[in-house]
Motif scaffolding. Sequence first.
Motif, PDB file in Angstrom:
ATOM      1  N   UNK A 162       6.606   8.633  -3.115  1.00 40.53           N
ATOM      2  CA  UNK A 162       5.839   7.426  -2.813  1.00 40.53           C
ATOM      3  C   UNK A 162       6.250   6.986  -1.417  1.00 40.53           C
ATOM      4  N   UNK A 163       5.284   6.819  -0.546  1.00 39.39           N
ATOM      5  CA  UNK A 163       5.542   6.374   0.826  1.00 39.39           C
ATOM      6  C   UNK A 163       4.569   5.267   1.175  1.00 39.39           C
ATOM      7  N   UNK A 164       5.077   4.246   1.840  1.00 34.67           N
ATOM      8  CA  UNK A 164       4.226   3.145   2.258  1.00 34.67           C
ATOM      9  C   UNK A 164       5.001   1.853   2.355  1.00 34.67           C
ATOM     10  N   UNK A 165       4.375   0.782   1.870  1.00 36.52           N
ATOM     11  CA  UNK A 165       4.945  -0.566   1.972  1.00 36.52           C
ATOM     12  C   UNK A 165       4.735  -1.275   0.643  1.00 36.52           C
ATOM     13  N   UNK A 203      -1.297  17.188  -5.972  1.00 38.85           N
ATOM     14  CA  UNK A 203      -2.246  16.078  -6.005  1.00 38.85           C
ATOM     15  C   UNK A 203      -1.629  14.874  -5.309  1.00 38.85           C
ATOM     16  N   UNK A 204      -2.508  13.972  -4.869  1.00 39.33           N
ATOM     17  CA  UNK A 204      -2.062  12.759  -4.180  1.00 39.33           C
ATOM     18  C   UNK A 204      -3.031  11.634  -4.493  1.00 39.33           C
ATOM     19  N   UNK A 239       0.857  -1.187   0.000  1.00 38.18           N
ATOM     20  CA  UNK A 239       0.000   0.000   0.000  1.00 38.18           C
ATOM     21  C   UNK A 239       0.892   1.235   0.000  1.00 38.18           C
ATOM     22  N   UNK A 240       0.625   2.142  -0.949  1.00 38.72           N
ATOM     23  CA  UNK A 240       1.463   3.326  -1.114  1.00 38.72           C
ATOM     24  C   UNK A 240       0.608   4.579  -1.245  1.00 38.72           C
ATOM     25  N   UNK A 241       1.179   5.702  -0.829  1.00 37.94           N
ATOM     26  CA  UNK A 241       0.593   7.015  -1.055  1.00 37.94           C
ATOM     27  C   UNK A 241       1.543   7.749  -1.983  1.00 37.94           C
ATOM     28  N   UNK A 242       1.025   8.206  -3.114  1.00 32.76           N
ATOM     29  CA  UNK A 242       1.811   8.957  -4.090  1.00 32.76           C
ATOM     30  C   UNK A 242       1.418  10.419  -4.015  1.00 32.76           C
ATOM     31  N   UNK A 243       2.387  11.309  -4.224  1.00 30.72           N
ATOM     32  CA  UNK A 243       2.063  12.730  -4.297  1.00 30.72           C
ATOM     33  C   UNK A 243       2.931  13.408  -5.344  1.00 30.72           C
ATOM     34  N   UNK A 266       9.272  -1.457   3.657  1.00 26.96           N
ATOM     35  CA  UNK A 266       9.024  -0.007   3.729  1.00 26.96           C
ATOM     36  C   UNK A 266       9.559   0.702   2.491  1.00 26.96           C
ATOM     37  N   UNK A 267       8.764   1.627   1.946  1.00 25.88           N
ATOM     38  CA  UNK A 267       9.146   2.422   0.781  1.00 25.88           C
ATOM     39  C   UNK A 267       9.065   3.899   1.153  1.00 25.88           C
ATOM     40  N   UNK A 268      10.120   4.638   0.873  1.00 24.67           N
ATOM     41  CA  UNK A 268      10.139   6.099   1.008  1.00 24.67           C
ATOM     42  C   UNK A 268      10.964   6.589  -0.179  1.00 24.67           C
TER      43      UNK A 268
END
Length: 119
Positions: free
Chosen positions: A86-89, A31-32, A14-18, A94-96
């Motif tokens: 991109x932050x999440x997993x 935007x995100x 699961x990731x959050x992109x901005x 873990x992804x940053x």
Amino acid sequence: MAEARPASLYAPSALVFSVAQGDDAAATVLRASTLSCAPAATGTHPDPQAACAALKSAGGTLDRLLTAPNPDHACPMHYAPVTVTADGVWQGTRVAWKHTFSNACEMSATVNGNAVFAF
């Protein structure tokens, strides 16, 4: 005593992109989007299935999704930085991730229609 069991057989992805205007932590987010790929492709991303497929083909390594800018896509040579994060997993790891482009045109030419960044 009860054993702890995972809620799912799938490692979380699961990731959050901005996309932000600027090149630092104080940049203004334009935007995100959210994206979850396991067990099913969901989120606020406009095409979660295609985005998850692209991430899977890149082994979750976002740098692999960046291409050399399209030579048919002429961009101005002005500096107006745009930063994608991109932050999440991804599959339990873990992804940053962060990449700054010199302007929005360069970003568009470099991500070249990749579904992950089309939000």
